[in-house]
Design a protein around this motif. Structure first.
Motif, short mmCIF file in Angstrom:
data_model
loop_
_atom_site.label_atom_id
_atom_site.label_comp_id
_atom_site.label_asym_id
_atom_site.label_seq_id
_atom_site.Cartn_x
_atom_site.Cartn_y
_atom_site.Cartn_z
N ALA A 9 0.81 -1.23 0.00
CA ALA A 9 0.00 0.00 0.00
C ALA A 9 0.84 1.27 0.00
O ALA A 9 0.29 2.37 0.11
CB ALA A 9 -0.92 0.01 1.22
N ALA A 18 -5.96 2.33 -1.28
CA ALA A 18 -6.08 2.82 0.09
C ALA A 18 -6.76 4.19 0.12
O ALA A 18 -7.63 4.45 0.96
CB ALA A 18 -4.71 2.89 0.74
N VAL A 28 -8.87 1.95 6.89
CA VAL A 28 -7.85 1.37 6.02
C VAL A 28 -6.61 1.03 6.83
O VAL A 28 -6.07 1.87 7.56
CB VAL A 28 -7.48 2.35 4.89
N SER A 30 -2.92 0.08 6.02
CA SER A 30 -1.96 0.10 4.92
C SER A 30 -0.71 -0.67 5.32
O SER A 30 0.05 -0.23 6.19
CB SER A 30 -1.58 1.54 4.55
#
Length: 220
Positions: A9, A18, A28, A30
Protein backbone atom coordinates in the motif's frame (compact mmCIF):
# COMPACT_ATOMS: atom_id res chain seq x y z
CA UNK A 1 -17.31 1.20 9.60
CA UNK A 2 -15.87 -1.63 7.46
CA UNK A 3 -12.15 -2.38 7.51
CA UNK A 4 -9.78 -3.23 4.66
CA UNK A 5 -6.17 -4.35 4.85
CA UNK A 6 -4.12 -3.74 1.71
CA UNK A 7 -0.62 -5.09 1.13
CA UNK A 8 1.83 -3.17 -1.01
CA UNK A 9 0.00 0.00 0.00
CA UNK A 10 2.99 2.33 -0.07
CA UNK A 11 2.76 3.25 -3.76
CA UNK A 12 1.09 2.60 -7.11
CA UNK A 13 -2.14 0.65 -7.25
CA UNK A 14 -2.04 -0.29 -3.58
CA UNK A 15 -1.80 3.30 -2.43
CA UNK A 16 -4.57 4.40 -4.76
CA UNK A 17 -6.81 1.62 -3.45
CA UNK A 18 -6.08 2.82 0.09
CA UNK A 19 -6.97 6.40 -0.85
CA UNK A 20 -10.24 5.40 -2.53
CA UNK A 21 -11.39 3.21 0.35
CA UNK A 22 -10.43 5.86 2.89
CA UNK A 23 -12.39 8.48 0.95
CA UNK A 24 -15.34 6.10 1.02
CA UNK A 25 -15.39 6.03 4.80
CA UNK A 26 -13.56 2.74 5.33
CA UNK A 27 -11.01 2.06 8.02
CA UNK A 28 -7.85 1.37 6.02
CA UNK A 29 -4.88 -0.64 7.24
CA UNK A 30 -1.96 0.10 4.92
CA UNK A 31 0.62 -2.66 5.02
CA UNK A 32 4.16 -1.98 3.85
CA UNK A 33 7.62 -3.05 4.88
CA UNK A 34 8.60 0.31 6.35
CA UNK A 35 5.56 2.43 7.32
CA UNK A 36 7.78 5.23 8.62
CA UNK A 37 9.13 5.76 5.14
CA UNK A 38 5.98 5.45 3.05
CA UNK A 39 3.55 8.05 4.44
CA UNK A 40 0.71 5.50 4.73
CA UNK A 41 -2.96 6.18 4.15
CA UNK A 42 -4.95 5.35 7.26
CA UNK A 43 -3.43 3.03 9.83
CA UNK A 44 0.10 1.80 9.12
CA UNK A 45 1.07 -1.85 9.51
CA UNK A 46 4.67 -3.05 9.24
CA UNK A 47 4.55 -6.17 7.08
CA UNK A 48 7.04 -7.93 4.85
CA UNK A 49 4.79 -10.43 3.06
CA UNK A 50 7.75 -12.65 2.22
CA UNK A 51 8.81 -13.08 5.84
CA UNK A 52 7.00 -15.65 7.99
CA UNK A 53 7.99 -13.87 11.19
CA UNK A 54 6.60 -10.57 9.92
CA UNK A 55 3.30 -12.24 8.98
CA UNK A 56 3.09 -13.82 12.43
CA UNK A 57 3.77 -10.47 14.11
CA UNK A 58 1.10 -8.76 12.02
CA UNK A 59 -1.42 -11.48 12.85
CA UNK A 60 -0.65 -11.06 16.54
CA UNK A 61 -1.07 -7.29 16.33
CA UNK A 62 -4.46 -7.73 14.62
CA UNK A 63 -5.69 -10.56 16.83
CA UNK A 64 -9.41 -10.31 17.59
CA UNK A 65 -9.97 -7.57 15.04
CA UNK A 66 -12.33 -8.10 12.11
CA UNK A 67 -11.15 -7.40 8.54
CA UNK A 68 -13.91 -7.11 5.97
CA UNK A 69 -11.62 -7.16 2.94
CA UNK A 70 -8.08 -8.53 2.87
CA UNK A 71 -6.52 -7.33 -0.38
CA UNK A 72 -3.30 -9.09 -1.34
CA UNK A 73 -1.82 -6.54 -3.72
CA UNK A 74 1.95 -6.76 -3.16
CA UNK A 75 3.92 -8.41 -5.95
CA UNK A 76 7.15 -8.40 -7.94
CA UNK A 77 8.12 -8.69 -11.62
CA UNK A 78 11.79 -9.60 -11.67
CA UNK A 79 12.12 -11.01 -15.18
CA UNK A 80 10.54 -8.17 -17.14
CA UNK A 81 12.04 -8.14 -20.62
CA UNK A 82 14.38 -11.05 -19.92
CA UNK A 83 15.12 -13.74 -22.48
CA UNK A 84 15.09 -17.45 -21.63
CA UNK A 85 18.89 -17.53 -21.56
CA UNK A 86 18.98 -14.85 -18.84
CA UNK A 87 16.62 -16.48 -16.34
CA UNK A 88 17.99 -17.33 -12.91
CA UNK A 89 16.54 -20.07 -10.74
CA UNK A 90 16.89 -17.98 -7.59
CA UNK A 91 14.85 -15.15 -9.13
CA UNK A 92 12.17 -17.61 -10.24
CA UNK A 93 11.93 -18.99 -6.71
CA UNK A 94 11.70 -15.45 -5.34
CA UNK A 95 8.85 -14.68 -7.74
CA UNK A 96 6.93 -17.68 -6.45
CA UNK A 97 7.75 -16.81 -2.84
CA UNK A 98 6.30 -13.30 -3.10
CA UNK A 99 3.62 -13.62 -5.80
CA UNK A 100 2.21 -17.05 -4.99
CA UNK A 101 3.11 -18.32 -1.54
CA UNK A 102 3.05 -15.10 0.50
CA UNK A 103 -0.58 -14.15 -0.28
CA UNK A 104 -1.86 -17.58 0.73
CA UNK A 105 0.22 -17.60 3.92
CA UNK A 106 -1.13 -14.17 4.85
CA UNK A 107 -4.69 -15.33 4.18
CA UNK A 108 -4.13 -18.31 6.43
CA UNK A 109 -2.75 -16.10 9.20
CA UNK A 110 -5.65 -13.62 9.03
CA UNK A 111 -8.43 -16.04 8.09
CA UNK A 112 -10.33 -15.73 11.37
CA UNK A 113 -10.14 -11.93 11.18
CA UNK A 114 -11.89 -12.08 7.81
CA UNK A 115 -14.34 -14.76 8.94
CA UNK A 116 -15.40 -12.56 11.87
CA UNK A 117 -16.24 -9.60 9.64
CA UNK A 118 -19.50 -8.62 8.02
CA UNK A 119 -18.31 -8.73 4.39
CA UNK A 120 -15.77 -11.59 4.43
CA UNK A 121 -13.89 -10.95 1.17
CA UNK A 122 -10.42 -11.91 -0.05
CA UNK A 123 -9.10 -10.02 -3.08
CA UNK A 124 -5.89 -10.74 -4.98
CA UNK A 125 -4.18 -8.53 -7.52
CA UNK A 126 -2.98 -10.99 -10.15
CA UNK A 127 -2.39 -10.45 -13.89
CA UNK A 128 -3.86 -11.68 -17.12
CA UNK A 129 -0.27 -12.67 -17.84
CA UNK A 130 -1.08 -15.58 -15.53
CA UNK A 131 -3.84 -16.75 -17.87
CA UNK A 132 -2.86 -19.89 -19.78
CA UNK A 133 -5.52 -19.14 -22.40
CA UNK A 134 -4.16 -15.63 -23.04
CA UNK A 135 -0.47 -16.49 -22.92
CA UNK A 136 1.60 -14.65 -25.53
CA UNK A 137 4.97 -16.01 -24.41
CA UNK A 138 7.93 -14.80 -22.40
CA UNK A 139 7.99 -13.59 -18.76
CA UNK A 140 8.42 -17.16 -17.55
CA UNK A 141 8.87 -16.30 -13.90
CA UNK A 142 6.12 -13.72 -13.59
CA UNK A 143 3.55 -15.57 -15.70
CA UNK A 144 4.03 -18.88 -13.91
CA UNK A 145 3.93 -17.30 -10.43
CA UNK A 146 0.66 -15.53 -11.22
CA UNK A 147 -0.84 -18.66 -12.84
CA UNK A 148 0.05 -20.56 -9.67
CA UNK A 149 -1.54 -17.84 -7.54
CA UNK A 150 -4.74 -18.14 -9.59
CA UNK A 151 -4.85 -21.89 -9.00
CA UNK A 152 -4.16 -21.52 -5.28
CA UNK A 153 -6.95 -18.97 -4.92
CA UNK A 154 -9.30 -21.25 -6.86
CA UNK A 155 -8.64 -23.95 -4.27
CA UNK A 156 -9.02 -21.41 -1.47
CA UNK A 157 -12.38 -20.33 -2.85
CA UNK A 158 -13.72 -23.86 -2.73
CA UNK A 159 -12.49 -24.50 0.79
CA UNK A 160 -13.80 -21.22 2.23
CA UNK A 161 -17.14 -20.99 0.41
CA UNK A 162 -18.97 -22.97 3.14
CA UNK A 163 -17.89 -20.27 5.61
CA UNK A 164 -19.32 -17.51 3.44
CA UNK A 165 -15.88 -16.12 2.57
CA UNK A 166 -15.67 -14.86 -1.01
CA UNK A 167 -12.48 -14.71 -3.07
CA UNK A 168 -11.66 -12.98 -6.34
CA UNK A 169 -8.52 -12.52 -8.45
CA UNK A 170 -8.20 -9.31 -10.46
CA UNK A 171 -6.12 -8.14 -13.39
CA UNK A 172 -5.39 -4.44 -12.78
CA UNK A 173 -4.78 -3.63 -16.42
CA UNK A 174 -1.53 -2.31 -17.83
CA UNK A 175 -1.01 0.53 -15.37
CA UNK A 176 1.38 3.47 -15.31
CA UNK A 177 3.38 2.51 -12.22
CA UNK A 178 7.01 1.65 -11.48
CA UNK A 179 6.19 -1.91 -12.59
CA UNK A 180 4.01 -1.06 -15.58
CA UNK A 181 6.13 1.78 -16.92
CA UNK A 182 5.30 5.22 -18.29
CA UNK A 183 3.90 3.88 -21.56
CA UNK A 184 1.14 1.81 -19.98
CA UNK A 185 -2.52 2.15 -20.97
CA UNK A 186 -4.21 3.46 -17.81
CA UNK A 187 -3.44 5.30 -14.59
CA UNK A 188 -3.76 4.03 -11.04
CA UNK A 189 -7.10 5.74 -10.49
CA UNK A 190 -8.80 3.95 -13.38
CA UNK A 191 -7.31 0.62 -12.35
CA UNK A 192 -8.00 0.90 -8.63
CA UNK A 193 -11.49 2.32 -9.05
CA UNK A 194 -12.41 -0.43 -11.48
CA UNK A 195 -11.14 -3.23 -9.27
CA UNK A 196 -12.76 -1.66 -6.20
CA UNK A 197 -16.09 -1.67 -8.03
CA UNK A 198 -15.73 -5.38 -8.77
CA UNK A 199 -14.86 -6.26 -5.19
CA UNK A 200 -17.55 -4.04 -3.70
CA UNK A 201 -20.11 -5.57 -6.04
CA UNK A 202 -19.44 -9.23 -5.28
CA UNK A 203 -22.79 -10.84 -4.54
CA UNK A 204 -23.43 -13.34 -1.76
CA UNK A 205 -22.04 -16.69 -2.83
CA UNK A 206 -20.05 -15.21 -5.72
CA UNK A 207 -16.52 -16.53 -5.36
CA UNK A 208 -13.53 -17.97 -7.19
CA UNK A 209 -13.67 -15.80 -10.32
CA UNK A 210 -11.03 -14.03 -12.40
CA UNK A 211 -11.93 -10.48 -13.46
CA UNK A 212 -10.39 -7.68 -15.45
CA UNK A 213 -10.36 -4.31 -13.71
CA UNK A 214 -13.36 -3.26 -15.82
CA UNK A 215 -15.51 -6.14 -14.58
CA UNK A 216 -15.07 -8.43 -17.60
CA UNK A 217 -14.48 -12.05 -16.62
CA UNK A 218 -11.17 -13.44 -17.90
CA UNK A 219 -10.25 -17.00 -18.92
CA UNK A 220 -8.00 -19.02 -16.68
Amino acid sequence: MPTILITGASRGIGRRLAELYSAGGWEVISACRNPAGCDPVGEPLALDVGDAGSIAAAAKALSGRSIDVLWNNAGIYIDKGQALKDLRAEDWLESFRINTIAPIMLCRALLENVAASGLRKLAFTTSKMGSVALNSGGAYEYRSSKAALNMAVSSLAQELAPRGIRTVVLHPGWVRTDMGGAGADIDTTQSAAGMKSVVDGLAAGQTGQFFNYDGKELPW
